[in-house]
Design a protein around this motif. Structure first.
Motif, short mmCIF file in Angstrom:
data_model
loop_
_atom_site.label_atom_id
_atom_site.label_comp_id
_atom_site.label_asym_id
_atom_site.label_seq_id
_atom_site.Cartn_x
_atom_site.Cartn_y
_atom_site.Cartn_z
N PHE A 306 21.90 -1.77 -18.24
CA PHE A 306 20.49 -1.41 -18.45
C PHE A 306 19.63 -2.66 -18.42
N THR A 307 18.93 -2.88 -17.32
CA THR A 307 18.10 -4.08 -17.20
C THR A 307 16.90 -3.80 -16.30
N PHE A 308 15.94 -4.71 -16.33
CA PHE A 308 14.72 -4.56 -15.55
C PHE A 308 14.38 -5.89 -14.90
N GLU A 309 13.64 -5.82 -13.82
CA GLU A 309 13.25 -7.04 -13.12
C GLU A 309 12.45 -7.97 -14.01
N LYS A 310 11.60 -7.38 -14.86
CA LYS A 310 10.74 -8.18 -15.73
C LYS A 310 11.23 -8.17 -17.18
N ALA A 311 12.52 -7.95 -17.37
CA ALA A 311 13.07 -7.94 -18.73
C ALA A 311 12.86 -9.30 -19.39
N ASP A 312 12.43 -9.29 -20.66
CA ASP A 312 12.18 -10.55 -21.35
C ASP A 312 13.27 -10.83 -22.38
N GLU A 313 13.15 -11.97 -23.04
CA GLU A 313 14.17 -12.37 -24.01
C GLU A 313 14.24 -11.40 -25.18
N ALA A 314 13.10 -10.88 -25.60
CA ALA A 314 13.09 -9.95 -26.74
C ALA A 314 13.86 -8.69 -26.40
N PHE A 315 13.68 -8.17 -25.19
CA PHE A 315 14.40 -6.97 -24.77
C PHE A 315 15.90 -7.24 -24.75
N GLU A 316 16.29 -8.36 -24.17
CA GLU A 316 17.73 -8.68 -24.09
C GLU A 316 18.33 -8.86 -25.48
N ALA A 317 17.56 -9.46 -26.39
CA ALA A 317 18.05 -9.65 -27.76
C ALA A 317 18.20 -8.31 -28.47
N ASP A 318 17.24 -7.43 -28.27
CA ASP A 318 17.32 -6.09 -28.87
C ASP A 318 18.53 -5.33 -28.33
N LYS A 319 18.73 -5.43 -27.04
CA LYS A 319 19.85 -4.72 -26.42
C LYS A 319 21.19 -5.25 -26.94
N ALA A 320 21.29 -6.56 -27.06
CA ALA A 320 22.53 -7.15 -27.58
C ALA A 320 22.80 -6.70 -29.02
N GLN A 321 21.74 -6.61 -29.83
CA GLN A 321 21.89 -6.18 -31.21
C GLN A 321 22.33 -4.72 -31.29
N VAL A 322 21.75 -3.88 -30.44
CA VAL A 322 22.13 -2.46 -30.43
C VAL A 322 23.60 -2.31 -30.04
N MET A 323 24.02 -3.04 -29.03
CA MET A 323 25.42 -2.98 -28.59
C MET A 323 26.36 -3.45 -29.70
N LYS A 324 25.93 -4.48 -30.42
CA LYS A 324 26.73 -4.98 -31.53
C LYS A 324 26.86 -3.92 -32.63
N GLU A 325 25.75 -3.27 -32.95
CA GLU A 325 25.77 -2.24 -33.99
C GLU A 325 26.71 -1.10 -33.60
N ILE A 326 26.65 -0.69 -32.34
CA ILE A 326 27.49 0.42 -31.88
C ILE A 326 28.97 0.01 -31.87
N LYS A 327 29.25 -1.21 -31.43
CA LYS A 327 30.65 -1.69 -31.41
C LYS A 327 31.26 -1.72 -32.79
N ASN A 328 30.47 -2.04 -33.81
CA ASN A 328 30.99 -2.20 -35.17
C ASN A 328 31.07 -0.91 -35.97
N LEU A 329 30.65 0.19 -35.37
CA LEU A 329 30.69 1.46 -36.10
C LEU A 329 32.13 1.92 -36.30
N VAL A 330 32.40 2.44 -37.48
CA VAL A 330 33.73 2.96 -37.80
C VAL A 330 33.58 4.42 -38.18
N PRO A 331 34.32 5.31 -37.52
CA PRO A 331 34.21 6.73 -37.85
C PRO A 331 34.74 7.02 -39.24
N LYS A 332 34.25 8.06 -39.82
CA LYS A 332 34.64 8.44 -41.17
C LYS A 332 35.57 9.65 -41.10
#
Length: 347
Positions: A306-332
């Motif tokens: 998921f990327t854009f031609e005019k993607a900025d650093e804030a977008f990339e940082a947000d995306k990395a954080q979201v991916m990190k949150e999803i990776k660390n999820l543990v089912p109950k």
């Protein structure tokens, strides 16, 4: 010689009184009395010159103040609204410019328009139905948005059933009506922070039920406007309580996940800015955690691409954080209610 007999310019007060007399004359409504309509158009143009100036002169503060006070004192706004549909597009445009200026005028530090609306909120009941006629919708919408600049007017619309009407207008098949209604809707929900926060808190259930219909509309413009406004509302600090409530709903997350797959890149990007709030919520309900875990591989693959031609650093940082949150999820485990993965048998 003609210059010697040129009529003396009307004073601001005289201008207002002439407009009042014309608008109170029923002949203005009759097609056969177009001379009266032309006279009204001329007077409105003179008012515009007083407020905005022209090539020959700049507007004078004292003249603007006198005109503003007399305009609202004589209830000219009400009269203009009543006669607006009978005027030509050019005259309607001049009137919207005049009203925009008048509503921004301060006299002795006070907005005269705000004080006027405190006693005349019913004016807003006359403006909103202007959207019913595509010929006048743009003019009425422009006037209404200027009214909403005043908190007393915005609060009046929010507290009555008028917001339900605005949801309906945004589904209108006429593009101009739907788009203009969306612009007014946005102004109502972003202009006065504390008023909006209180309104959303008190009307959360029905409001967001209707809002979901905008997000799932088959019309691209409607979806785009709705998702962009949703992000603006939820990311505003004054709406923090509403945001937490919104991102705790699995149904809301489902809608956002679908919007992430929209064929339009702009909608995808706006949807991401709202979707990121769901994984970031530190008190995620278990049903949301479970759905994110079940769809983890698909989401991570999608986000990595998921990327854009005019993607900025804030977008990339947000995306990395979201991916990190999803990776660390543990089912109950539903059986032992443990957050440690198990087979459900020996837990």
């Amino acid at each position: 010689m003609k210059a010697l007999f040129k009529p003396k310019p009307l004073t601001p007060v005289e201008l207002v009184h002439h407009i009042r007399d014309l608008l109170n004359n029923p002949d203005v409504l009759e097609a056969k009395r177009q001379d009266k309509v032309r006279e009204l158009t001329r007077l409105i143009h003179e008012v515009k010159i007083v407020l905005y100036g022209d090539d020959m002169s700049e507007p004078h503060e004292d003249a603007c103040a006198k005109l503003t006070q007399e305009f609202f004192k004589e209830d000219i706004l009400r009269l203009l609204i009543a006669h607006l549909p009978n005027l030509d597009p050019g005259s309607r445009q001049d009137i919207t410019h005049v009203l925009a200026n008048l509503q921004r005028q301060r006299v002795h530090g006070h907005y005269v328009a705000s004080e006027y609306f405190e006693q005349n909120t019913d004016i807003l009941d006359l403006l909103i139905p202007g959207y019913d006629d595509p010929e006048t919708a743009i003019s009425f919408g422009a006037i209404l948005r200027d009214c909403v600049r005043h908190q007393v007017a915005a609060k009046y619309i929010l507290e009555l059933d008028h917001m339900k009407t605005f949801f309906s207008y945004q589904h209108d098949t006429n593009f101009d009506v739907a788009s203009d209604a969306a612009a007014t809707f946005k102004e109502l929900l972003t202009r006065h922070k504390s008023t909006v926060a209180e309104y959303l808190d008190n009307n959360y259930d029905w409001f967001f039920t209707e809002y979901s219909k905008l997000l799932e509309s088959s019309n691209y413009i409607t979806r785009r406007n709705a998702i962009k406004l949703l992000g603006a509302m939820l990311l505003d600090r004054s709406n923090t309580a509403v945001m937490v409530r919104y991102v705790s709903s699995l149904e809301n997350m489902r809608i956002l996940m679908n919007l992430l797959r929209d064929s339009n890149k702009t909608i995808q990007l706006e949807a991401f800015h709202v979707f990121k709030l769901f994984p970031a919520n530190q008190n995620k309900p278990q049903d949301i955690v479970n759905v994110l875990v079940v769809n983890r591989s698909k989401l991570l693959r999608f986000l990595s691409e998921f990327t854009f031609e005019k993607a900025d650093e804030a977008f990339e940082a947000d995306k990395a954080q979201v991916m990190k949150e999803i990776k660390n999820l543990v089912p109950k485990c539903e059986k032992c209610e443990s957050h440690v993965e198990c087979d459900g048998l020996n837990c």
